[in-house]
Design a protein around this motif. Structure first.
Motif, mmCIF file in Angstrom:
data_model
loop_
_atom_site.group_PDB
_atom_site.id
_atom_site.type_symbol
_atom_site.label_atom_id
_atom_site.label_comp_id
_atom_site.label_asym_id
_atom_site.label_seq_id
_atom_site.Cartn_x
_atom_site.Cartn_y
_atom_site.Cartn_z
ATOM 1 N N ASP A 1 -7.249 -0.493 2.029
ATOM 2 C CA ASP A 1 -8.427 -1.339 1.809
ATOM 3 C C ASP A 1 -8.280 -2.228 0.580
ATOM 4 O O ASP A 1 -8.997 -3.227 0.443
ATOM 5 C CB ASP A 1 -9.676 -0.470 1.658
ATOM 6 N N GLU A 2 -7.357 -1.863 -0.322
ATOM 7 C CA GLU A 2 -7.108 -2.677 -1.514
ATOM 8 C C GLU A 2 -5.978 -3.674 -1.300
ATOM 9 O O GLU A 2 -5.683 -4.468 -2.200
ATOM 10 C CB GLU A 2 -6.773 -1.772 -2.698
ATOM 11 N N CYS A 3 -5.343 -3.619 -0.129
ATOM 12 C CA CYS A 3 -4.200 -4.497 0.159
ATOM 13 C C CYS A 3 -4.531 -5.433 1.317
ATOM 14 O O CYS A 3 -3.931 -5.373 2.401
ATOM 15 C CB CYS A 3 -2.959 -3.662 0.471
ATOM 16 N N THR B 1 2.535 2.543 -5.778
ATOM 17 C CA THR B 1 1.572 1.561 -6.291
ATOM 18 C C THR B 1 0.190 2.151 -6.512
ATOM 19 O O THR B 1 -0.607 1.584 -7.266
ATOM 20 C CB THR B 1 1.436 0.376 -5.314
ATOM 21 N N THR C 1 -5.401 -9.605 2.146
ATOM 22 C CA THR C 1 -5.491 -10.986 1.677
ATOM 23 C C THR C 1 -6.243 -11.808 2.715
ATOM 24 O O THR C 1 -6.202 -11.510 3.916
ATOM 25 C CB THR C 1 -4.096 -11.587 1.425
ATOM 26 N N SER D 1 0.610 5.230 -1.861
ATOM 27 C CA SER D 1 -0.127 6.124 -2.757
ATOM 28 C C SER D 1 0.714 6.585 -3.935
ATOM 29 O O SER D 1 0.187 6.888 -5.010
ATOM 30 C CB SER D 1 -0.635 7.337 -1.978
ATOM 31 N N ARG E 1 -0.653 -1.499 5.485
ATOM 32 C CA ARG E 1 -1.048 -0.095 5.598
ATOM 33 C C ARG E 1 0.147 0.842 5.405
ATOM 34 O O ARG E 1 0.190 1.930 5.956
ATOM 35 C CB ARG E 1 -1.688 0.159 6.971
ATOM 36 N N GLN F 1 -3.556 -7.280 6.346
ATOM 37 C CA GLN F 1 -3.666 -6.001 5.639
ATOM 38 C C GLN F 1 -2.358 -5.220 5.742
ATOM 39 O O GLN F 1 -1.755 -5.121 6.816
ATOM 40 C CB GLN F 1 -4.804 -5.164 6.231
ATOM 41 N N LEU G 1 -2.133 2.114 -4.414
ATOM 42 C CA LEU G 1 -3.103 1.245 -3.749
ATOM 43 C C LEU G 1 -3.344 1.720 -2.317
ATOM 44 O O LEU G 1 -2.404 2.058 -1.589
ATOM 45 C CB LEU G 1 -2.605 -0.201 -3.725
ATOM 46 N N SER G 2 -4.599 1.719 -1.918
ATOM 47 C CA SER G 2 -4.969 2.093 -0.554
ATOM 48 C C SER G 2 -4.909 0.858 0.344
ATOM 49 O O SER G 2 -4.906 -0.285 -0.147
ATOM 50 C CB SER G 2 -6.379 2.676 -0.537
ATOM 51 N N SER H 1 0.847 -1.187 0.000
ATOM 52 C CA SER H 1 0.000 0.000 0.000
ATOM 53 C C SER H 1 0.886 1.241 0.000
ATOM 54 O O SER H 1 1.584 1.528 0.975
ATOM 55 C CB SER H 1 -0.913 -0.005 1.235
#
Length: 369
Positions: A83-85, A78, A87, A75, A166, A164, A80-81, A73
């Motif tokens: 919440d998108e990272c 990648t 599993t 910004s 962060r 997750q 990616l936030s 994660s």
């Protein structure tokens, strides 16, 4: 996109009882055709997972999740936030949540790589949440490992873990759910006499039960009297919900009026991992008395003194007298008669009835003549 992965090999036929070694040899570099750079391949860590079976051990259930999911994660790099990272590691199936020790293990290579030490990551298990669950590597590897006790967060069916990122960089590789059902040994019954005669031998019986789901093997049961070790019995195995009886020989002390403490303890050396370690001992108390019960003889007197055949000594007795009781001033020579005997009373009553019957028959015959 990044070239990371997790590889698993079945080495059951190669395993040794001790001193197993894994060696990884790097042979070729990795070259990216897109950016024209050459990268050296590396292995962040190697683990050996061994599952054994032992009929004398606890019942254990395993769920093993393995894979390779890069979580990054950022910004800028990648886009990616957090919440998108995330599993997911599902543990499907029903779970017995009674008398169980539950542990969640996670293996995360490069955990904390982006900003090492800050723990910009989160672990979830059902409704439970741990922020910063990994912050540093294990030993000299580049693998972060976490262990969480999750007994109070178990569901009866279909548990799930989530990892997750962060702001770190990590590879979610493994999640293990381990449920251990240990045995629970306890002394459910201790059979002792309420009172004991001085200097007499008794058999003490103890009932031992395994009240949990796991088996127990090779433990001791120890007998104590007056807090001193007297005897030990070895038990080879006690399966779940199984009961076994053991007995010990006890010689009562030769002191009148004492209260003897009798104890039986199961697994006093704590060789067995149990669900509850505080229910392994049971204690009873036995009063030591001068005479016996029923038709057993009482203590002998001390008669034959100079004062007219009376006892030469007296004992001070403290207690309560029933209404109408008669208490003589001194004991007569020859000793006391012991405690009340129901058998003796019935025999004397039968003799009196028999003699009365004979007298009645004689009187009736004389009257008839």
């Amino acid at each position: 996109d990044v070239a990371y992965g997790v590889y698993a090999y079945d080495v059951t036929d190669l395993i040794k009882k001790k001193e197993n070694t894994a060696k990884v040899i790097r042979k070729y570099p990795f070259k990216s055709s897109e950016i024209g750079k050459v990268f050296s391949s590396s292995v962040s860590g190697v683990g050996l997972l061994v599952i054994t079976e032992d009929s004398k051990d606890s019942l254990i259930k395993y769920w093993i999740n393995e894979g390779a999911d890069i979580l990054w994660s950022d910004s800028e790099k990648t886009g990616l936030s957090p919440d998108e990272c995330i599993t997911y590691a599902p543990f499907y199936g029903e779970v017995d949540t009674d008398m169980v020790k539950a542990t969640l293990w996670t293996v995360v290579p490069y955990g904390g790589e982006g900003r090492k030490g800050q723990g910009l990551n989160t672990l979830y298990f059902n409704s439970k949440k741990w922020d910063g669950f990994v912050k540093e590597y294990f030993g000299n590897s580049r693998v972060a490992i976490s262990e969480k006790e999750i007994k109070n967060h178990l569901r009866h069916k279909n548990n799930i873990a989530k990892i997750q990122d962060r702001g770190d960089f990590m590879l979610a590789a493994n999640a293990f759910l381990i449920l251990k059902y240990p045995p629970d040994l306890t002394v459910v019954k201790l059979e002792t006499p309420y009172g004991a005669v001085i200097g007499k031998q008794y058999i003490i019986n103890a009932t031992i039960k395994n009240i949990a789901k796991g088996n127990a093997g090779d433990f001791n049961v120890t007998f104590y009297s007056a807090d001193e070790h007297r005897e030990t019995v070895s038990i080879n195995r006690l399966s779940a919900d199984e009961v076994i009886k053991v007995n010990f020989t006890w010689n009562s002390p030769k002191t009148i009026g004492v209260v003897e403490k009798i104890s039986v303890e199961v697994d006093p050396e704590n060789t067995i991992e149990e669900w509850n370690e505080d229910n392994n001992i049971k204690t009873e108390y036995i009063t030591i008395m001068e005479g016996g019960f029923g038709n057993e003889s009482g203590p002998r007197g001390t008669g034959g003194g100079k004062s007219g055949g009376m006892a030469s000594s007296r004992e001070e007795i403290t207690g309560y007298l029933m209404k109408g009781s008669v208490f003589s001033g001194e004991e007569s020579a020859g000793g006391t008669s012991g405690e009340f005997s129901l058998l003796e009373y019935l025999m004397k009553a039968a003799l009196w009835i028999f003699f009365g019957f004979l007298l009645l028959i004689g009187w009736w015959r004389e009257k008839s003549a």
